[in-house]
Design an enzyme around this catalytic site. Structure first.
Site, PDB file in Angstrom:
ATOM      1  N   GLU A 256       0.818  -1.204   0.000  1.00 27.63           N
ATOM      2  CA  GLU A 256       0.000   0.000   0.000  1.00 27.63           C
ATOM      3  C   GLU A 256       0.863   1.270   0.000  1.00 27.63           C
ATOM      4  O   GLU A 256       1.736   1.447   0.865  1.00 27.63           O
ATOM      5  CB  GLU A 256      -0.921  -0.007   1.221  1.00 27.63           C
ATOM      6  CG  GLU A 256      -1.693   1.272   1.466  1.00 27.63           C
ATOM      7  CD  GLU A 256      -2.700   1.563   0.354  1.00 27.63           C
ATOM      8  OE1 GLU A 256      -3.334   0.605  -0.133  1.00 27.63           O
ATOM      9  OE2 GLU A 256      -2.841   2.751  -0.033  1.00 27.63           O
TER      10      GLU A 256
ATOM     11  N   THR B  42      -6.050   1.766  -5.517  1.00 28.55           N
ATOM     12  CA  THR B  42      -5.708   0.374  -5.216  1.00 28.55           C
ATOM     13  C   THR B  42      -6.486  -0.598  -6.099  1.00 28.55           C
ATOM     14  O   THR B  42      -5.930  -1.586  -6.599  1.00 28.55           O
ATOM     15  CB  THR B  42      -5.987   0.058  -3.733  1.00 28.55           C
ATOM     16  OG1 THR B  42      -5.140   0.880  -2.924  1.00 28.55           O
ATOM     17  CG2 THR B  42      -5.694  -1.395  -3.414  1.00 28.55           C
TER      18      THR B  42
ATOM     19  N   HIS C 236      -1.362   3.496   4.721  1.00 32.05           N
ATOM     20  CA  HIS C 236      -2.404   4.200   3.954  1.00 32.05           C
ATOM     21  C   HIS C 236      -2.565   5.604   4.517  1.00 32.05           C
ATOM     22  O   HIS C 236      -2.467   5.813   5.724  1.00 32.05           O
ATOM     23  CB  HIS C 236      -3.731   3.422   4.056  1.00 32.05           C
ATOM     24  CG  HIS C 236      -4.744   3.827   3.029  1.00 32.05           C
ATOM     25  ND1 HIS C 236      -5.339   5.066   3.009  1.00 32.05           N
ATOM     26  CD2 HIS C 236      -5.259   3.146   1.972  1.00 32.05           C
ATOM     27  CE1 HIS C 236      -6.179   5.131   1.990  1.00 32.05           C
ATOM     28  NE2 HIS C 236      -6.147   3.984   1.343  1.00 32.05           N
TER      29      HIS C 236
ATOM     30  N   ASP D  63       1.336  -0.261  -4.937  1.00 33.41           N
ATOM     31  CA  ASP D  63       0.096  -0.144  -5.721  1.00 33.41           C
ATOM     32  C   ASP D  63      -0.104   1.242  -6.325  1.00 33.41           C
ATOM     33  O   ASP D  63      -0.637   1.362  -7.427  1.00 33.41           O
ATOM     34  CB  ASP D  63      -1.126  -0.565  -4.897  1.00 33.41           C
ATOM     35  CG  ASP D  63      -1.342   0.270  -3.648  1.00 33.41           C
ATOM     36  OD1 ASP D  63      -0.462   1.091  -3.312  1.00 33.41           O
ATOM     37  OD2 ASP D  63      -2.390   0.096  -3.002  1.00 33.41           O
ATOM     38  N   HIS D  64       0.329   2.301  -5.605  1.00 34.07           N
ATOM     39  CA  HIS D  64       0.186   3.661  -6.151  1.00 34.07           C
ATOM     40  C   HIS D  64       0.991   4.608  -5.280  1.00 34.07           C
ATOM     41  O   HIS D  64       1.578   4.185  -4.273  1.00 34.07           O
ATOM     42  CB  HIS D  64      -1.281   4.092  -6.205  1.00 34.07           C
ATOM     43  CG  HIS D  64      -2.010   3.938  -4.902  1.00 34.07           C
ATOM     44  ND1 HIS D  64      -1.803   4.774  -3.829  1.00 34.07           N
ATOM     45  CD2 HIS D  64      -2.926   3.026  -4.481  1.00 34.07           C
ATOM     46  CE1 HIS D  64      -2.565   4.404  -2.828  1.00 34.07           C
ATOM     47  NE2 HIS D  64      -3.259   3.335  -3.178  1.00 34.07           N
TER      48      HIS D  64
END
Length: 631
Positions: free
Chosen positions: A253, A295, A411, A470-471
């Site tokens: 994440e 995500t 996150h 993921d990003h």
């Protein structure tokens, strides 16, 4: 119209000017819109005007009392739309689209993140509404509340048409084919304005919803020809290197590559991942390619090798499409058990629906875990607990399995209990970046726990482990703090490079004996063919836009959802071309050979998703619905 104004200022004009000026101020203070010339600045200044005049103009059909109420309510609604975009932009550096509004199911889980993005100063965004209420109540002597004659109203609305066409004409000189070939919402807002952009978005939404009904399968022929011509053969040395092994894919994440091998206050941020590089295949030029679906987009890219849609998230907008070619469906035919582990609500990102389309047999969601106040933080179960509680489920799975893990702790807004902080926070003016380092360090520790647990459980030797970010976690809004940490200016070129995310392929008995770092330019769209080739599965007939990262003849080329792209020699972003060697802007001609390819791939992928075209493909040939073909 002059007669209507007389010596007093019409109430409607005050409402229009206040909203217009406020919108321009928000453009300059809340959005990071690149302006390269006075002409662009002028377009940005005038572009809210036509919409505001139009929406306010309907007040002219009311009498005084109704006009006051209408203008106050309209100003509030328009201000709220502007404010919602400003808040959304603070983290996502993007503008709201209509499909995003259908993702209301995520709102309850996003509560903490949204609150973090709001500040008391935001109330100033509604100050014009307060002024209008005050004027409406006390009606100062310089304000006119009188109604306008039909002839004046006609002139008013004709002038709106003229202003809009003038705005559009100027915009087309800056960006030809603005309304037909633009994937970048910043360019749309810069040229059309926030409000006209939302009208445009609504039109696009209605068009895309009709695409599925109109599709007959014939659209796939041209797309398949393009894909066949782009196919890259697998690397003979690695084809089937993980055949028959369990596949464990871990989505890290918000993990960006800039933290790898770096320190904070003299302490390594990712000590375990740094060591893992020396036991794995590591890709240092691997980019995330997510759009508004974040995500969920990274999952879509992983399983389908298709691009996410430009507006909203495929998981929401097309969750019931036919995705029988997705990796989970494909590996199932090879005897694998495809499952997902994620300690969050099953409906978040519409996963419970989308996973069925992708072919996952089981989803271990929050109901599968013991989650309490002691073992959770921020978005839910801490990652170390997540992996520890997942291992017994894995041991019970029929092997081989294809298991996807989605982590949570790193996150936004990156909160962590004190006992879980292995490094100190950074010291900058960005609380987000400051908190990012401890949560990244915690994620690194959780991956170490995962590897330890896999070894204890006996699953390690029979598995291939793939980890990828993921990003992004740190958006452009924190460039000043990022510049402080990295010790260099964050230019558009550097920002594109910051979209790199770590990617590891770890094969026990293979990569630990012969580790290698690859500088191949690639992205999440390449994961599907890479994984399938490692498992010894052919992809020549797959409908996909990625290429095996190990292929010896692959092109170094990765496309972002907004049409930007990166090759081994150039970076194209923010409508400018950069030389990778000098990191300076260069002649546009250096990027032109790839610009059409980038647009074509995004367009073809959109056609597949919006038209649900995979329902016409059986894996080897296209099944055209002849009943829809016009004679």
């Amino acid at each position: 119209m002059k007669q209507a104004f007389k010596s007093k200022v019409p109430f409607i004009l005050i409402a229009v000017v206040l909203l217009w000026v406020k919108t321009y101020i928000v453009y300059k203070t809340s959005f990071n819109i690149t302006i390269e010339s006075l002409k662009q600045e002028f377009i940005l200044f005038i572009n809210p005007l036509s919409f505001i005049l139009l929406i306010a103009g309907f007040a002219l059909f009311f009498k005084e009392k109704g006009m006051k109420r209408y203008l106050i309510i309209t100003s509030f609604i328009v201000s709220f739309v502007l404010y919602a975009n400003a808040v959304y932009y603070r983290f996502f550096n993007d503008f709201i689209t209509i499909p995003l509004l259908f993702q209301s199911g995520n709102m309850s889980d996003l509560g903490g993140s949204i609150t973090e993005l709001m500040t008391p100063v935001d109330l100033l965004m509604f100050i014009d509404v307060v002024i209008l209420i005050a004027i409406a109540k006390w009606t100062p002597s310089f304000v006119s509340m009188s109604t306008w004659r039909p002839k004046v109203r006609k002139m008013y609305f004709l002038s709106i048409v003229g202003i809009f066409l003038f705005n559009l004409g100027l915009a087309e000189t800056e960006r030809p084919q603005l309304l037909t070939r633009t994937f970048d919402r910043e360019i749309l807002v810069k040229n059309l304005g926030t409000y006209n952009y939302h009208v445009y978005d609504a039109v696009i939404q209605s068009k895309t919803r009709a695409q599925r009904a109109m599709a007959d399968g014939s659209e796939l022929a041209e797309i398949q020809n393009y894909i066949n011509a782009s196919y890259k053969a697998p690397n003979d040395d690695l084809y089937g290197a993980a055949k028959g092994k369990n596949v464990i894919v871990v989505k890290l994440e918000s993990m960006q590559s800039f933290v790898i091998d770096k320190e904070i206050n003299g302490e390594p941020i990712t000590p375990f991942l740094n060591e893992l590089k020396d036991q794995s295949y590591y890709f240092n030029n691997f980019y995330h390619q997510t759009g508004q679906g974040k995500t969920s987009d990274s999952e879509f890219l992983l399983d389908n090798s298709l691009y996410p849609v430009g507006r909203g998230a495929v998981f929401f907008t097309h969750g019931t499409n036919d995705f029988h070619t997705a990796t989970p469906n494909a590996v199932k035919e090879e005897g694998y058990t495809p499952v997902t582990f994620h300690a969050n609500n099953k409906s978040f990102w519409n996963r419970d629906v989308m996973y069925k389309s992708l072919g996952y047999d089981q989803f271990f969601d929050i109901e599968s875990y013991d989650v309490n106040e002691e073992n959770s933080v921020g978005w839910g179960l801490k990652d170390i607990e997540f992996f520890q509680q997942s291992i017994p489920y894995m041991q019970d799975l029929e092997q081989p399995f294809y298991a996807k893990f989605i982590t949570l702790t790193n996150h936004f807004p990156f909160v962590l209990d004190e006992e879980d902080k292995f490094v100190d926070e950074f010291d900058s003016n960005s609380r987000t970046l400051n908190r990012y380092f401890p949560t990244v360090r915690y994620s690194d520790e959780s991956i170490k726990v995962l590897f330890d647990e896999l070894k204890k459980s006996g699953l390690y030797e029979d598995s291939i482990i793939i980890l990828y970010g993921d990003h992004y976690g740190i958006s452009e809004n924190h460039n000043e703090a990022m510049s402080q940490y990295l010790g260099k200016e964050i230019t558009p070129f550097e920002n594109a490079q910051l979209q790199r995310v770590p990617m590891f392929v770890h094969i026990p008995g293979v990569t630990d004996k012969n580790p290698k770092e690859f500088d191949t330019v690639g992205g999440q769209i390449d994961l599907k063919p890479t994984i399938k080739h490692l498992l010894g599965m052919e992809t020549k007939n797959d409908i996909q836009f990625g290429a095996d990262l190990f292929s010896e003849d692959r092109n170094d080329f990765v496309v972002f959802r907004d049409g930007s792209f990166v090759t081994d020699k150039v970076v194209y972003t923010k409508n400018a071309c950069y030389d990778k060697e000098t990191e300076q802007e260069t002649d546009q001609s250096a990027c032109e050979p790839y610009m059409e390819k980038a647009k074509k791939e995004l367009q073809y992928s959109d056609e597949i998703v919006y038209g649900d075209l995979l329902r016409f493909y059986d894996g080897t040939s296209i099944q055209v619905d002849e009943s829809k073909i016009e004679e």
